[in-house]
Design an enzyme around this catalytic site. Sequence first.
Site, PDB file in Angstrom:
ATOM      1  N   SER A 259       0.214   1.329  16.820  1.00 28.53           N
ATOM      2  CA  SER A 259      -0.111   1.230  15.526  1.00 28.53           C
ATOM      3  C   SER A 259      -0.302  -0.267  15.281  1.00 28.53           C
ATOM      4  O   SER A 259       0.345  -1.232  15.829  1.00 28.53           O
ATOM      5  CB  SER A 259       1.015   1.670  14.661  1.00 28.53           C
ATOM      6  OG  SER A 259       0.847   1.130  13.228  1.00 28.53           O
ATOM      7  N   GLY A 260      -1.148  -0.720  14.202  1.00 30.67           N
ATOM      8  CA  GLY A 260      -1.491  -2.226  13.939  1.00 30.67           C
ATOM      9  C   GLY A 260      -0.735  -2.451  12.850  1.00 30.67           C
ATOM     10  O   GLY A 260      -0.249  -3.536  12.392  1.00 30.67           O
ATOM     11  N   THR A 261      -0.021  -1.555  12.057  1.00 33.26           N
ATOM     12  CA  THR A 261       0.931  -1.864  10.876  1.00 33.26           C
ATOM     13  C   THR A 261       2.306  -1.214  11.119  1.00 33.26           C
ATOM     14  O   THR A 261       3.048  -1.850  10.229  1.00 33.26           O
ATOM     15  CB  THR A 261       0.554  -1.144   9.700  1.00 33.26           C
ATOM     16  OG1 THR A 261       0.583   0.349  10.075  1.00 33.26           O
ATOM     17  CG2 THR A 261      -1.147  -1.390   9.397  1.00 33.26           C
TER      18      THR A 261
ATOM     19  N   SER B  12       0.938  -1.303   0.066  1.00 35.65           N
ATOM     20  CA  SER B  12       0.152  -0.160   0.022  1.00 35.65           C
ATOM     21  C   SER B  12       0.880   1.192  -0.038  1.00 35.65           C
ATOM     22  O   SER B  12       1.607   1.327  -0.781  1.00 35.65           O
ATOM     23  CB  SER B  12      -1.018  -0.045   1.260  1.00 35.65           C
ATOM     24  OG  SER B  12      -1.706   1.172   1.335  1.00 35.65           O
TER      25      SER B  12
ATOM     26  N   ARG C 277      -2.746   5.401  20.716  1.00 32.69           N
ATOM     27  CA  ARG C 277      -3.081   3.970  20.314  1.00 32.69           C
ATOM     28  C   ARG C 277      -1.816   3.208  19.758  1.00 32.69           C
ATOM     29  O   ARG C 277      -1.055   4.015  18.803  1.00 32.69           O
ATOM     30  CB  ARG C 277      -4.200   3.677  19.567  1.00 32.69           C
ATOM     31  CG  ARG C 277      -4.173   4.346  18.148  1.00 32.69           C
ATOM     32  CD  ARG C 277      -5.279   3.732  17.325  1.00 32.69           C
ATOM     33  NE  ARG C 277      -5.244   2.680  16.588  1.00 32.69           N
ATOM     34  CZ  ARG C 277      -4.329   2.646  15.575  1.00 32.69           C
ATOM     35  NH1 ARG C 277      -3.864   3.561  15.035  1.00 32.69           N
ATOM     36  NH2 ARG C 277      -4.561   1.369  14.807  1.00 32.69           N
TER      37      ARG C 277
ATOM     38  N   ASP D 291      -1.409   1.323  -3.689  1.00 34.49           N
ATOM     39  CA  ASP D 291      -2.300   0.157  -4.220  1.00 34.49           C
ATOM     40  C   ASP D 291      -3.738   0.733  -4.650  1.00 34.49           C
ATOM     41  O   ASP D 291      -4.669  -0.189  -4.806  1.00 34.49           O
ATOM     42  CB  ASP D 291      -2.444  -0.879  -3.340  1.00 34.49           C
ATOM     43  CG  ASP D 291      -3.079  -0.678  -1.938  1.00 34.49           C
ATOM     44  OD1 ASP D 291      -2.814   0.669  -1.681  1.00 34.49           O
ATOM     45  OD2 ASP D 291      -3.464  -1.444  -1.296  1.00 34.49           O
TER      46      ASP D 291
ATOM     47  N   ASP E  84      -6.217   2.048  -3.109  1.00 35.85           N
ATOM     48  CA  ASP E  84      -7.472   1.991  -2.079  1.00 35.85           C
ATOM     49  C   ASP E  84      -7.876   3.225  -1.358  1.00 35.85           C
ATOM     50  O   ASP E  84      -8.891   3.331  -0.767  1.00 35.85           O
ATOM     51  CB  ASP E  84      -7.486   0.551  -1.287  1.00 35.85           C
ATOM     52  CG  ASP E  84      -6.152   0.563  -0.440  1.00 35.85           C
ATOM     53  OD1 ASP E  84      -5.460   1.382  -0.495  1.00 35.85           O
ATOM     54  OD2 ASP E  84      -6.478  -0.376   0.462  1.00 35.85           O
TER      55      ASP E  84
ATOM     56  N   ALA F 283     -10.329   8.739   7.976  1.00 37.42           N
ATOM     57  CA  ALA F 283      -9.627  10.341   7.709  1.00 37.42           C
ATOM     58  C   ALA F 283      -8.868  10.334   6.374  1.00 37.42           C
ATOM     59  O   ALA F 283      -8.571  11.118   5.823  1.00 37.42           O
ATOM     60  CB  ALA F 283      -9.208  11.071   8.774  1.00 37.42           C
ATOM     61  N   ASN F 284      -7.964   9.127   6.396  1.00 41.54           N
ATOM     62  CA  ASN F 284      -6.768   9.025   5.485  1.00 41.54           C
ATOM     63  C   ASN F 284      -7.345   8.827   4.150  1.00 41.54           C
ATOM     64  O   ASN F 284      -6.650   8.572   3.153  1.00 41.54           O
ATOM     65  CB  ASN F 284      -5.923   7.984   5.993  1.00 41.54           C
ATOM     66  CG  ASN F 284      -6.269   6.625   5.902  1.00 41.54           C
ATOM     67  OD1 ASN F 284      -7.240   6.304   5.334  1.00 41.54           O
ATOM     68  ND2 ASN F 284      -6.003   5.735   6.890  1.00 41.54           N
TER      69      ASN F 284
END
Length: 541
Positions: free
Chosen positions: A509-511, A67, A507, A288, A290, A383-384
Amino acid sequence: MDSHRQSVIVQASAAHHKPEARLVYGTAGFRTKATLLDSTCFRIGLIGALRSMALGGQVVGLMVTASHNPEPDNGVKMVDPHGEMLEAAWEPVCTDVANARTPDELLAALNAIVQRFHISLDVRPRVVYGWDTRPSSPALVGAIVDGLQALNAEMIEGGLLTTPQLHYLVLAHNTANTQDSYGKPTETGYYEKLAAAFLAATDGLPAPPPLVVDCANGVGARALQGLTKHLPEARLPLVLLRSDTETQGRLNNGCGADFVKTQQRLPDGYANEERVRPNELMCSLDGDADRIVFYYLTGPASDVANFHLLDGDKIASLAADYLSELVAKAQLDIKLGCVQTAYANGASTAYLEQRVPVSCTPTGVKHLHHEAAKYAIGVYFEANGHGTVLFSPEARAAMARAQPTSDEAKDALMRLRNLAELINQTVGDAISDMLMVLAILAARRWGPKEWDAAYTDLPNKLLKVQVPDRTVFKTTDAERKLTSPAGLQAQIDALVAQFPQGRSFVRPSGTEDCVRVYAEAASAEDTEKLATGVAALVEKA
Ligand code: NG1
Ligand code: ZN
């Protein structure tokens, strides 16, 4: 599994050596440096085949992409039969298989899947796969193919695709030759569907002025070139910039939706682009395709104060406002709702709440998608710029059986039906979202300024903080509050209270291996102080 299958897998796995690093299947699938992903891709080929077998041979998808992340990164994620993200129960399954250290451990993990999901090994799996323009993608696809072959899967090569195109292909394959056919299961079928829907949605409306598109030097450039072959230029005039997918090092570099959103400025070098002019709408895709964000200038590009961002929140607001108006005009008795995350600008939430029900979910599109599916028409956007609008079977049925009595109601119903065709129903899709925005702006006779006038964004800031162990940061209330480390949330609350219209949350990050700090407040100066203040608290915690 029988011993023949097991020995085929063990032999094939010898060519895909597993490195030390532990990988976790998260919100974005597996994602890390491309050099670490060969064995992971081989193994997700195996899991993709098993997932298809578990679903009676329905087609599942595998997409190789990282991405918006830098070019040396890559990743792979699985797509379920209706084009949705992989079912949550299978995420830890992927993680187990990816981290097996020896051939025996690998076989044990695979056999555990077969047993747990009662998989019949007589079913022939079917898997469609695609990849983005990263230089590392073809070799990783080779590893996936090895995994698929080891389980004798029927392989459908999608080729170079945007992530949403791959999602489209999965759903199109699984609905082919049925009443619910989503479209032809080919890349061309995708363009044909979008082009026809866009022409219908904008029929009789003024053609849009040329749109300058930053393609992030990624696969979106290729997809837009593909799309324009199916549309007369007068109906969709596009100026493609940052469309170099050949030169190494350019992908997402100084351009793309993530860069523009996080830096809150134009792609690098735009000040020197002849086609970049004040008061004209522009947009950026990510690597990518999306995600999409829009923007415009109110003066020379050299002054950053002239830059105005129209992000995912602005897209959601435009769509929710327009679609709810159409629903009312078409005299339909269905409910439209909007789903955001904590990253949504507070001003957008206030604007939306005056018009439609609004819910907030944790970060990650799968959460938003599931929540949006609870509404008859569910608008969801991060928001992104990642998001879409879901039309439920209930909404489709209501639209199909409606008998409008006035010309206004007839017109509204027709527009709603066309938009439902235009908007990608599987996942957020930059190209489909771009066409939706253009269609709405044309119907409204709006330029970027009129769109932007809905509300004024609160100044906001997103920071990354490196911490020794981000797993100690635990959240609740759709990630808006920390429950751990103990005492930190109270400190954040005390700081937030010092700033008018202040809001901040933290929080993991999950990535990426970092903790994210978001802050917004009435003035840019206060926002800066709040963000850096909260980041300092996180560092001390
Ligand atoms: P993380 O790294 O968990 O913040 C990021 C984005 C998400 C989502 C995922 C998947 C932000 C703040 N976070 O997640 O919205 O898009 O990547 O790509 O933009
Ligand atoms: Zn993306």
